[in-house]
Write an enzyme that holds these catalytic residues in place. Sequence first.
Site, mmCIF file in Angstrom:
data_model
loop_
_atom_site.group_PDB
_atom_site.id
_atom_site.type_symbol
_atom_site.label_atom_id
_atom_site.label_comp_id
_atom_site.label_asym_id
_atom_site.label_seq_id
_atom_site.Cartn_x
_atom_site.Cartn_y
_atom_site.Cartn_z
ATOM 1 N N GLU A 1 -28.222 -38.811 -0.386
ATOM 2 C CA GLU A 1 -27.411 -37.773 -1.066
ATOM 3 C C GLU A 1 -27.792 -36.548 -1.120
ATOM 4 O OE1 GLU A 1 -27.204 -36.408 -4.685
ATOM 5 O OE2 GLU A 1 -28.137 -38.047 -5.858
ATOM 6 N N VAL B 1 -23.613 -39.512 -5.247
ATOM 7 C CA VAL B 1 -23.900 -40.722 -4.860
ATOM 8 C C VAL B 1 -22.543 -41.389 -4.278
ATOM 9 C CG1 VAL B 1 -24.652 -43.161 -5.428
ATOM 10 C CG2 VAL B 1 -25.906 -41.149 -6.326
ATOM 11 N N ASP C 1 -16.236 -39.938 -20.208
ATOM 12 C CA ASP C 1 -16.855 -39.195 -19.096
ATOM 13 C C ASP C 1 -17.618 -40.319 -18.140
ATOM 14 O OD1 ASP C 1 -18.230 -37.697 -17.152
ATOM 15 O OD2 ASP C 1 -18.713 -36.222 -18.252
ATOM 16 N N SER D 1 -19.042 -41.753 -14.522
ATOM 17 C CA SER D 1 -19.164 -40.989 -13.134
ATOM 18 C C SER D 1 -18.452 -42.053 -12.146
ATOM 19 C CB SER D 1 -20.700 -41.270 -12.766
ATOM 20 O OG SER D 1 -20.811 -40.948 -11.271
ATOM 21 N N ALA D 2 -17.988 -41.198 -11.085
ATOM 22 C CA ALA D 2 -17.041 -42.059 -10.096
ATOM 23 C C ALA D 2 -18.119 -43.105 -9.186
ATOM 24 C CB ALA D 2 -16.497 -41.185 -9.090
ATOM 25 N N LYS E 1 -30.679 -41.262 -15.327
ATOM 26 C CA LYS E 1 -31.284 -40.609 -16.588
ATOM 27 C C LYS E 1 -30.766 -40.641 -17.713
ATOM 28 C CE LYS E 1 -33.221 -36.746 -13.980
ATOM 29 N NZ LYS E 1 -32.546 -35.959 -12.956
#
Length: 281
Positions: free
Chosen positions: A11, A90, A120, A122-123, A141
């Site tokens: 990425e 990613v 929230d 992440s896709a 993280k």
Amino acid sequence: MEQGRPVVALETSIVGQGLPAPHNLRAARECEKAIREQGAQPASVAVLDGRLRVGLGDIDLERIASGSVKVSSRDLGPAIARRAAGATTVAATMRIAAMAGVRFMATGGIGGIHRGHPEDESADLGELAQTPVAVFCAGAKIILDLRLTLERLETLSVPVLGYGVDEFPAFYSRRSGCRVGARVDGVDDCARALQAAWDTGTRGIVVAIPPPAELDGAEEVTRRAVDETHDVSGSDLTPRLLARVAELSGGRSLDLNVDVVVNNARVAAQVAQAYFGFDLT
Ligand code: PSU
Ligand code: MN
């Protein structure tokens, strides 16, 4: 690919947004080198000049480093149409890699569900549910809610394989207190698990590799960074949190971050080699 050499995608959001200079380009170059040293072919992924790119030259990497927009899966169309310099997350890297027939990719950590902001998400998680690529990472993280992130991956039926560990790593730490779905021991065991999972309809797979070293006080620094970014939302949140963790750790997080990504890239290349060495009939 024509030569039968395993390809490992990388990425580039880590180059464009995740790490500051000079760590960003160092991470990209050292990842590529580590993959080559294992006899595999690195392919950094980006959107450049209105095209999806799988495999970048050094000049391309510099363009991404010197100014690019963060591109997740849903941003691919607009980024292509506008001919933006797009650094892929990613999720977007998985999508593009799969289109090119590449099944292995490496990163530092996957995105997930943010602490205190479960809305929230992440896709990366949704992409893992639908795209057949193995993502080699050091977990996620601790800026994220790891427990919720793992719950979500379980719901989405995404395997989370601990590479020589039973516990999901927390990027700067080997410990998170959360268990992985299954443990694999070594390169061959991991390659077999991937093959068997793909043979039985699995799509995305997380291979979680413990970091080669740890950041002291990571949890404390993270708490402060999360507290201080309550006003930030959307795609800016991850880069802002990462930048604040770097400041608060006096830059110590940055060198470790590079080591972590390079370690993941190396393992991805080793497993890809083993996978392509199997008799796939
Ligand atoms: N985690 C890191 N460094 C990063 C990212 C995550 O330690 O650079 C990047 C990856 O590209 C990941 C993206 O896919 O952040 C997730 O962003 P978001 O939460 O906006 O989906
Ligand atoms: Mn988000």
